[in-house]
Design a protein around this motif. Sequence first.
Motif, PDB file in Angstrom:
ATOM      1  N   LEU A  86       1.207   3.703   3.328  1.00  9.56           N
ATOM      2  CA  LEU A  86       0.304   2.766   4.003  1.00  9.56           C
ATOM      3  C   LEU A  86       0.873   1.358   3.942  1.00  9.56           C
ATOM      4  CD1 LEU A  86      -2.460   2.323   5.405  1.00  9.56           C
ATOM      5  CD2 LEU A  86      -3.416   1.854   3.131  1.00  9.56           C
ATOM      6  N   ARG A  87       0.791   0.632   5.066  1.00  5.88           N
ATOM      7  CA  ARG A  87       1.225  -0.753   5.124  1.00  5.88           C
ATOM      8  C   ARG A  87       0.122  -1.589   5.782  1.00  5.88           C
ATOM      9  NH1 ARG A  87       4.208   1.652   2.381  1.00  5.88           N
ATOM     10  NH2 ARG A  87       6.496   1.747   2.450  1.00  5.88           N
ATOM     11  N   LEU A  88       0.101  -2.884   5.449  1.00  7.93           N
ATOM     12  CA  LEU A  88      -0.872  -3.810   6.025  1.00  7.93           C
ATOM     13  C   LEU A  88      -0.139  -4.874   6.830  1.00  7.93           C
ATOM     14  CD1 LEU A  88      -3.987  -5.426   4.423  1.00  7.93           C
ATOM     15  CD2 LEU A  88      -2.174  -6.925   5.286  1.00  7.93           C
ATOM     16  N   ILE A  89      -0.637  -5.142   8.036  1.00  4.91           N
ATOM     17  CA  ILE A  89      -0.135  -6.234   8.865  1.00  4.91           C
ATOM     18  C   ILE A  89      -1.303  -7.174   9.122  1.00  4.91           C
ATOM     19  CG2 ILE A  89       0.953  -6.901  11.037  1.00  4.91           C
ATOM     20  CD1 ILE A  89       2.081  -4.066  11.231  1.00  4.91           C
ATOM     21  N   GLU A  90      -1.201  -8.388   8.600  1.00  6.10           N
ATOM     22  CA  GLU A  90      -2.310  -9.341   8.742  1.00  6.10           C
ATOM     23  C   GLU A  90      -2.112 -10.212   9.974  1.00  6.10           C
ATOM     24  OE1 GLU A  90      -4.984 -12.503   6.135  1.00  6.10           O
ATOM     25  OE2 GLU A  90      -3.204 -11.572   5.240  1.00  6.10           O
ATOM     26  N   LEU A  91      -3.193 -10.313  10.747  1.00  5.31           N
ATOM     27  CA  LEU A  91      -3.206 -11.153  11.946  1.00  5.31           C
ATOM     28  C   LEU A  91      -4.273 -12.219  11.810  1.00  5.31           C
ATOM     29  CD1 LEU A  91      -3.064  -8.738  15.043  1.00  5.31           C
ATOM     30  CD2 LEU A  91      -1.324 -10.356  14.351  1.00  5.31           C
ATOM     31  N   ARG A  92      -3.955 -13.432  12.227  1.00  5.75           N
ATOM     32  CA  ARG A  92      -4.993 -14.434  12.392  1.00  5.75           C
ATOM     33  C   ARG A  92      -5.693 -14.194  13.716  1.00  5.75           C
ATOM     34  NH1 ARG A  92      -0.564 -17.722  11.572  1.00  5.75           N
ATOM     35  NH2 ARG A  92      -0.888 -18.546  13.685  1.00  5.75           N
ATOM     36  N   LYS A  93      -6.898 -14.730  13.846  1.00  8.83           N
ATOM     37  CA  LYS A  93      -7.636 -14.521  15.083  1.00  8.83           C
ATOM     38  C   LYS A  93      -6.862 -15.028  16.293  1.00  8.83           C
ATOM     39  CE  LYS A  93     -10.714 -17.236  16.650  1.00  8.83           C
ATOM     40  NZ  LYS A  93     -11.888 -18.109  16.886  1.00  8.83           N
ATOM     41  N   ASP A  94      -6.155 -16.174  16.136  1.00  6.05           N
ATOM     42  CA  ASP A  94      -5.434 -16.737  17.266  1.00  6.05           C
ATOM     43  C   ASP A  94      -4.172 -15.939  17.604  1.00  6.05           C
ATOM     44  OD1 ASP A  94      -4.583 -17.992  14.669  1.00  6.05           O
ATOM     45  OD2 ASP A  94      -3.001 -18.795  15.939  1.00  6.05           O
ATOM     46  N   GLN A  95      -3.853 -14.922  16.799  1.00 13.41           N
ATOM     47  CA  GLN A  95      -2.674 -14.091  17.075  1.00 13.41           C
ATOM     48  C   GLN A  95      -3.052 -12.758  17.718  1.00 13.41           C
ATOM     49  OE1 GLN A  95      -1.167 -13.989  13.001  1.00 13.41           O
ATOM     50  NE2 GLN A  95       0.488 -15.393  13.544  1.00 13.41           N
ATOM     51  N   LEU A  96      -4.325 -12.598  18.081  1.00 12.47           N
ATOM     52  CA  LEU A  96      -4.764 -11.328  18.647  1.00 12.47           C
ATOM     53  C   LEU A  96      -4.070 -11.009  19.972  1.00 12.47           C
ATOM     54  CD1 LEU A  96      -8.575 -11.314  17.791  1.00 12.47           C
ATOM     55  CD2 LEU A  96      -6.829  -9.726  16.959  1.00 12.47           C
ATOM     56  N   PHE A  97      -3.519 -12.024  20.630  1.00 11.24           N
ATOM     57  CA  PHE A  97      -2.762 -11.758  21.848  1.00 11.24           C
ATOM     58  C   PHE A  97      -1.494 -10.949  21.549  1.00 11.24           C
ATOM     59  CE2 PHE A  97      -5.107 -15.614  23.260  1.00 11.24           C
ATOM     60  CZ  PHE A  97      -5.738 -15.046  24.356  1.00 11.24           C
ATOM     61  N   SER A  98      -1.064 -10.939  20.296  1.00 10.30           N
ATOM     62  CA  SER A  98       0.109 -10.154  19.901  1.00 10.30           C
ATOM     63  C   SER A  98      -0.259  -8.715  19.537  1.00 10.30           C
ATOM     64  CB  SER A  98       0.793 -10.804  18.679  1.00 10.30           C
ATOM     65  OG  SER A  98       1.197 -12.114  18.955  1.00 10.30           O
ATOM     66  N   LEU A  99      -1.542  -8.400  19.571  1.00 12.02           N
ATOM     67  CA  LEU A  99      -1.992  -7.108  19.067  1.00 12.02           C
ATOM     68  C   LEU A  99      -1.363  -5.932  19.803  1.00 12.02           C
ATOM     69  CD1 LEU A  99      -3.799  -5.650  17.053  1.00 12.02           C
ATOM     70  CD2 LEU A  99      -5.684  -5.850  18.686  1.00 12.02           C
ATOM     71  N   SER A 100      -1.314  -5.985  21.125  1.00 10.27           N
ATOM     72  CA  SER A 100      -0.763  -4.854  21.884  1.00 10.27           C
ATOM     73  C   SER A 100       0.723  -4.678  21.598  1.00 10.27           C
ATOM     74  CB  SER A 100      -1.006  -5.042  23.386  1.00 10.27           C
ATOM     75  OG  SER A 100      -0.397  -6.230  23.841  1.00 10.27           O
ATOM     76  N   LYS A 101       1.457  -5.790  21.447  1.00  8.54           N
ATOM     77  CA  LYS A 101       2.881  -5.705  21.136  1.00  8.54           C
ATOM     78  C   LYS A 101       3.098  -5.094  19.759  1.00  8.54           C
ATOM     79  CE  LYS A 101       7.077  -8.432  20.449  1.00  8.54           C
ATOM     80  NZ  LYS A 101       7.693  -9.769  20.416  1.00  8.54           N
ATOM     81  N   ILE A 102       2.281  -5.492  18.793  1.00  5.21           N
ATOM     82  CA  ILE A 102       2.400  -4.952  17.440  1.00  5.21           C
ATOM     83  C   ILE A 102       2.074  -3.470  17.428  1.00  5.21           C
ATOM     84  CG2 ILE A 102       1.361  -5.023  15.144  1.00  5.21           C
ATOM     85  CD1 ILE A 102       1.093  -8.067  15.566  1.00  5.21           C
ATOM     86  N   MET A 103       1.001  -3.099  18.106  1.00  7.81           N
ATOM     87  CA  MET A 103       0.628  -1.682  18.172  1.00  7.81           C
ATOM     88  C   MET A 103       1.751  -0.859  18.798  1.00  7.81           C
ATOM     89  SD  MET A 103      -2.376  -0.947  16.893  1.00  7.81           S
ATOM     90  CE  MET A 103      -4.034  -1.550  16.548  1.00  7.81           C
ATOM     91  N   ASP A 104       2.361  -1.409  19.830  1.00  5.96           N
ATOM     92  CA  ASP A 104       3.447  -0.697  20.498  1.00  5.96           C
ATOM     93  C   ASP A 104       4.655  -0.541  19.577  1.00  5.96           C
ATOM     94  OD1 ASP A 104       4.631   0.440  22.983  1.00  5.96           O
ATOM     95  OD2 ASP A 104       5.999  -1.262  22.779  1.00  5.96           O
TER      96      ASP A 104
ATOM     97  N   GLY B 123     -10.370   1.512  22.226  1.00  6.69           N
ATOM     98  CA  GLY B 123      -9.348   2.533  22.371  1.00  6.69           C
ATOM     99  C   GLY B 123      -8.477   2.391  23.594  1.00  6.69           C
ATOM    100  N   SER B 124      -8.349   1.183  24.122  1.00  7.85           N
ATOM    101  CA  SER B 124      -7.462   0.965  25.266  1.00  7.85           C
ATOM    102  C   SER B 124      -6.044   1.389  24.916  1.00  7.85           C
ATOM    103  CB  SER B 124      -7.481  -0.509  25.664  1.00  7.85           C
ATOM    104  OG  SER B 124      -6.448  -0.792  26.564  1.00  7.85           O
ATOM    105  N   ALA B 125      -5.401   2.118  25.822  1.00  7.11           N
ATOM    106  CA  ALA B 125      -4.052   2.626  25.552  1.00  7.11           C
ATOM    107  C   ALA B 125      -3.062   1.495  25.310  1.00  7.11           C
ATOM    108  CB  ALA B 125      -3.577   3.485  26.728  1.00  7.11           C
ATOM    109  N   SER B 126      -3.339   0.318  25.875  1.00  9.17           N
ATOM    110  CA  SER B 126      -2.408  -0.798  25.723  1.00  9.17           C
ATOM    111  C   SER B 126      -2.556  -1.515  24.392  1.00  9.17           C
ATOM    112  CB  SER B 126      -2.626  -1.807  26.856  1.00  9.17           C
ATOM    113  OG  SER B 126      -3.916  -2.376  26.763  1.00  9.17           O
ATOM    114  N   ALA B 127      -3.594  -1.194  23.640  1.00 12.34           N
ATOM    115  CA  ALA B 127      -3.832  -1.910  22.383  1.00 12.34           C
ATOM    116  C   ALA B 127      -4.229  -0.958  21.266  1.00 12.34           C
ATOM    117  CB  ALA B 127      -4.907  -2.971  22.596  1.00 12.34           C
ATOM    118  N   LYS B 128      -3.639   0.221  21.245  1.00 12.65           N
ATOM    119  CA  LYS B 128      -4.009   1.215  20.255  1.00 12.65           C
ATOM    120  C   LYS B 128      -2.792   2.024  19.831  1.00 12.65           C
ATOM    121  CE  LYS B 128      -7.283   4.993  19.434  1.00 12.65           C
ATOM    122  NZ  LYS B 128      -6.280   5.907  18.862  1.00 12.65           N
TER     123      LYS B 128
END
Length: 394
Positions: free
Chosen positions: A232-250, A284-289
Amino acid sequence: MNKQELDLLFCSLSAVSVFRAVIEKPAMKKLCEFLSHDDGDKFGKMKLYGEFVNSLSQYGFSFSDFLKKTVYEDENEYVIRTANSNEIPPCLENNAKRELDIFSSLTSLTPEILCSFAPKGVYIPSFINEETDFNRQYELRLKNISSYGYGIFSSAVMFRVENNEIIPVHSADSIDESVFVGYEEERKKVYDNTQALIEGRPAANTLLFGDAGTGKSSTVKACVNHFAPRGLRLIELRKDQLFSLSKIMDSIAENPLKFIIFIDDLSFNKNDDCFSMLKAALEGSASAKADNAVIYATSNRRHIVKENFSDREDDNDIHHSDTVQELMSLSDRFGLTVYFSRPNKALYLDIIHALALRHGILPNAELDKNAEAFALAKGSRSPRAAEQFINSVI
């Protein structure tokens, strides 16, 4: 190892292909410069040797530790294909094993072997080197790659995001469940959900909400430390970094490890641009999951979106009631919500007593009285207030 064998070693290092990134590391570059330098230029060669030893400083002057770290963290085609169960060409596997043998031979080097050319009595800086069978160790890691990971994710347990890049947190919080008092039921829900993620069962995106200082963030980090040996690993995001969420998930979707995307102290204003990105991930959007990741968020508010009374009086929105409902229901999109309530007096004093005993202080009526006064001055009872009080009296 004689001069001819050292020359052969240098030639072999020069041809490394699978683990090429290891050869490009500063310490390895310094070693190759040293090995290729003319023995006749003793002054120049000793200078290069000193630079090589100096380059090991961040690894505790251990050459074998440097090799272990860089080899195990290397994100090469061999480990990626193995992790994804893809076909491995025989030449790739053969090259990888030959190169691991070369790294093994490097761990038998000593200052005396490397500096056999030096005049008698000259100062030769020492370094640490422990013989290591890299083929055997690497095979073990490949067999358990869902626990060890590879690349950057084998270097740490917790990570943060900077400029859209995932960065390891080497001084991460090492908290574990032994430090907690109370909230056993709340933590069990988080741990059980995480256990499901580790075992490949359906796991829920989770919102931990409640009063400040009740241990929400600490619970998540202790949970990650508990399950880290199982991948298990943890990746911490700030709220203003949520635009990076789909890239990180990918970027983690095909990784054999499991991930918690952690958003601490989450709240939104009604016009917040980051709202839709989190909403898409929770729905559960495919682009962000990613199937191997869940989102854990903490908030002091049950309804994450801040709403003013004026927000209910917008005459310009024809379907205003639907808009308000969408904002207020974001927290309902989390599959699991866990409430950390403010402790009552009995639980607060239980926490005080447990912390006091850990510091060799025997609980007594005077301690309880002062602890209550401290909480009153702080404005509320909480585990954080209890810890601050004990720290003030030790």
